[in-house]
Design a protein around this motif. Structure first.
Motif, short mmCIF file in Angstrom:
data_model
loop_
_atom_site.label_atom_id
_atom_site.label_comp_id
_atom_site.label_asym_id
_atom_site.label_seq_id
_atom_site.Cartn_x
_atom_site.Cartn_y
_atom_site.Cartn_z
N SER A 99 0.83 -1.21 0.00
CA SER A 99 0.00 0.00 0.00
C SER A 99 0.86 1.26 0.00
N SER A 100 2.02 1.22 0.68
CA SER A 100 2.92 2.37 0.68
C SER A 100 3.51 2.59 -0.71
N LYS A 101 3.76 1.50 -1.42
CA LYS A 101 4.30 1.62 -2.78
C LYS A 101 3.26 2.25 -3.70
N VAL A 102 2.00 1.88 -3.52
CA VAL A 102 0.93 2.48 -4.32
C VAL A 102 0.84 3.98 -4.02
N SER A 103 1.08 4.36 -2.77
CA SER A 103 1.07 5.78 -2.41
C SER A 103 2.20 6.54 -3.10
N VAL A 104 3.36 5.90 -3.21
CA VAL A 104 4.47 6.53 -3.94
C VAL A 104 4.10 6.70 -5.40
N ALA A 105 3.45 5.68 -5.98
CA ALA A 105 3.02 5.79 -7.37
C ALA A 105 2.05 6.95 -7.54
N GLN A 106 1.16 7.13 -6.57
CA GLN A 106 0.23 8.26 -6.64
C GLN A 106 0.98 9.59 -6.59
N ASP A 107 2.01 9.68 -5.76
CA ASP A 107 2.82 10.90 -5.70
C ASP A 107 3.48 11.19 -7.04
N VAL A 108 4.00 10.13 -7.67
CA VAL A 108 4.63 10.31 -8.99
C VAL A 108 3.62 10.89 -9.97
N LYS A 109 2.45 10.30 -10.02
CA LYS A 109 1.43 10.79 -10.95
C LYS A 109 1.05 12.24 -10.64
N ASP A 110 0.89 12.58 -9.35
CA ASP A 110 0.51 13.94 -8.97
C ASP A 110 1.57 14.95 -9.38
N HIS A 111 2.84 14.63 -9.10
CA HIS A 111 3.92 15.56 -9.45
C HIS A 111 4.00 15.77 -10.97
N LEU A 112 3.91 14.69 -11.72
CA LEU A 112 4.01 14.82 -13.18
C LEU A 112 2.79 15.53 -13.76
N SER A 113 1.63 15.27 -13.19
CA SER A 113 0.41 15.90 -13.71
C SER A 113 0.38 17.39 -13.45
N ARG A 114 1.02 17.83 -12.36
CA ARG A 114 1.04 19.26 -12.04
C ARG A 114 2.07 20.03 -12.87
N ALA A 115 3.05 19.31 -13.40
CA ALA A 115 4.09 19.99 -14.19
C ALA A 115 3.53 20.42 -15.53
N PRO A 116 3.90 21.61 -16.02
CA PRO A 116 3.39 22.09 -17.31
C PRO A 116 3.87 21.21 -18.46
N GLY A 117 3.01 21.10 -19.48
CA GLY A 117 3.46 20.45 -20.71
C GLY A 117 3.12 18.98 -20.85
N GLN A 118 2.02 18.50 -20.28
CA GLN A 118 1.60 17.11 -20.45
C GLN A 118 2.70 16.11 -20.05
N GLN A 119 3.34 16.39 -18.90
CA GLN A 119 4.50 15.59 -18.52
C GLN A 119 4.13 14.15 -18.14
N TYR A 120 2.95 13.94 -17.62
CA TYR A 120 2.52 12.57 -17.29
C TYR A 120 2.40 11.74 -18.56
N ALA A 121 1.75 12.30 -19.57
CA ALA A 121 1.60 11.59 -20.84
C ALA A 121 2.96 11.38 -21.51
N ASN A 122 3.82 12.38 -21.45
CA ASN A 122 5.16 12.26 -22.06
C ASN A 122 5.96 11.14 -21.39
#
Length: 451
Positions: free
Chosen positions: A74-97
């Protein structure tokens, strides 16, 4: 290995009632162990991309890396969520890239496992985000939120791959963090289809090497546990031999899944699946220990040869005359090393008054052949056996060992020449299992080979 469970899976494939559920292990095999083919490797790549875009996240990355090395899923899933949140907040479609640069760019190094899965003409469900199966099979990608397309594939399999946790080209479908898992598990339409599958189909989990520790696997088994009690068809998880020996049955059974070992190495999975597929296209016996057909023996002997080569690498093979030569000869057909096969010539001891045996013994004695006896056999060994260097790897290989002491007698003879001796047989009886170093199956009843 449970022959009944394997036979049940073969029957399901044959009758069109099987569904492959594919995990990250398949993508790892196919991509040559590309780091981002695994869920944890993908998270690490995401953490690195986050820090690259925002250097202030270095401490977070290091702290998160320690969490990934722990055992709490469950902690690993939380880290994955953090990764997605950080990338999604960055300008320029960084999560999709990032998805495109990682799972979207996996190479195909070993396509064999992908081909075996694709040509079986069964529905393929996967928790992977990549398109390796689509690129080799020509199938389309269907995500968990496309109900009509999922239903079409289940009814008429072969045109699509169903992505239970999303597909990288549709970032909104990708199930990566805990909020995504919550969304897909609460989607009543997709869950209804999966529950319907369980009522009529045999789910075969392939490539979930981390087993119950894999969050993508545990997300599925969470609702399987409550659903399977109402069905008569239990899923099968294909696991490595060492995982099976370390208690896979005890771990998988509480979540309603039967564990079946496929071999000692990850790359044995391809030949195991190939054997099941080939066997499903031919006549199926009620007990695979009764009749061994070529559709089963072909991939089995190929896998057996690879195992022996890895663990022992014989310098020469001593086989038994007559039908006993078929198994080692077929194994050697897959070898590029040119290992010599020397046949031992045998006569039943009750043939002591046989003119043919006496004639052969005269010829063998003149040429210096080695003569020994077991409880049941008169055995003549070619004189070349004396000429290998001390310490040479000698493999005694027979198609079956179901009793008697012939292999033990031959072991003593070869060890007397200073050779390192191992014993192999395609099948063994339970009472012989303890002294045969390499074997494929333990058989208790009658059996028939195709030769």
């Amino acid at each position: 290995m449970s022959h009944y469970l394997r036979n049940q899976a073969v029957r399901s494939i044959r009758e069109g009632n099987a569904v492959f559920v594919v995990g990250a292990g398949v993508s790892l095999l196919a991509s040559g162990s590309a780091p981002t083919a695994s869920w944890l490797g993908l998270i690490e790549a995401g953490m690195q991309r986050c820090e690259d875009l925002d250097p202030s996240l270095k401490k977070w990355r290091l702290d998160s890396l320690r969490i990934l090395k722990g055992k709490d899923a469950s902690s690993k899933v939380s880290v994955a969520q953090d990764v997605k949140d950080h990338l999604s907040r960055a300008p320029g479609q960084q999560y999709a890239n990032w998805l495109a640069d990682t799972v979207g760019a996996l190479p195909i190094v070993n396509r064999g496992i992908l081909d075996v899965l694709s040509v079986a003409r069964t529905p393929i469900l996967t928790t992977n985000y990549d398109d390796l199966l689509e690129r080799t099979s020509g199938r389309n990608a269907v995500t968990w939120d496309r109900l009509a397309e999922m239903q079409d594939e289940i009814r008429n399999p072969g045109s699509s791959v169903i992505h239970l946790h999303g597909f990288w080209r549709r970032q909104e479908s990708v199930v990566f963090g805990y909020r995504d898992y919550s969304t897909v598990l609460s989607d009543q339409a997709s869950q209804a289809i999966l529950r319907a599958l369980l009522a009529f189909k045999t789910l075969i989990f392939v490539g979930f090497g981390e087993g119950l520790a894999d969050p993508n696997f545990s997300a599925l088994t969470g609702w399987l546990t409550s659903t399977l009690s109402d069905t008569g068809v239990a899923p099968i998880a294909l696991v490595k031999d060492d995982e099976y020996k370390k208690g896979a049955i005890a771990r998988y059974r509480p979540v309603g899944i039967n564990a079946v070992p496929y071999g000692p190495m990850y790359d044995d999975l391809e030949s195991f699946l190939s054997g099941m597929k080939n066997e499903s296209q031919g006549p199926l016996t009620e007990d695979p220990g009764v009749a061994f057909g070529w559709e089963y023996l072909g991939p089995t002997l190929k896998r057996f040869h690879r195992r022996i080569e890895r663990e022992f690498s014989p310098d020469f093979i001593l086989s038994i005359s007559g039908p006993g030569n078929y198994a080692p000869a077929y194994c050697l057909a897959h070898s590029s090393e040119g290992v010599p096969v020397l046949p031992a010539v045998t006569f039943p001891r009750e043939m002591n008054d046989s003119g043919r045996r006496d004639w052969f013994q005269d010829v063998a004695d003149r040429d210096g052949w080695i003569h020994c006896q077991s409880d049941e056999w008169e055995i003549f060994l070619p004189n070349l056996l004396r000429d290998f260097p001390t310490g040479a790897h000698a493999l005694i290989f027979d198609e079956e060992v179901t009793g008697g002491d012939a292999q033990l007698v031959l072991t003593d003879v070869l060890a007397g020449f200073g050779y390192d001796v191992k014993k192999a047989a395609l099948i063994v009886a339970p009472e012989c299992e303890s002294y045969i170093d390499f074997y494929e199956q333990v058989v208790t009843g009658k059996f028939v080979f195709p030769w």
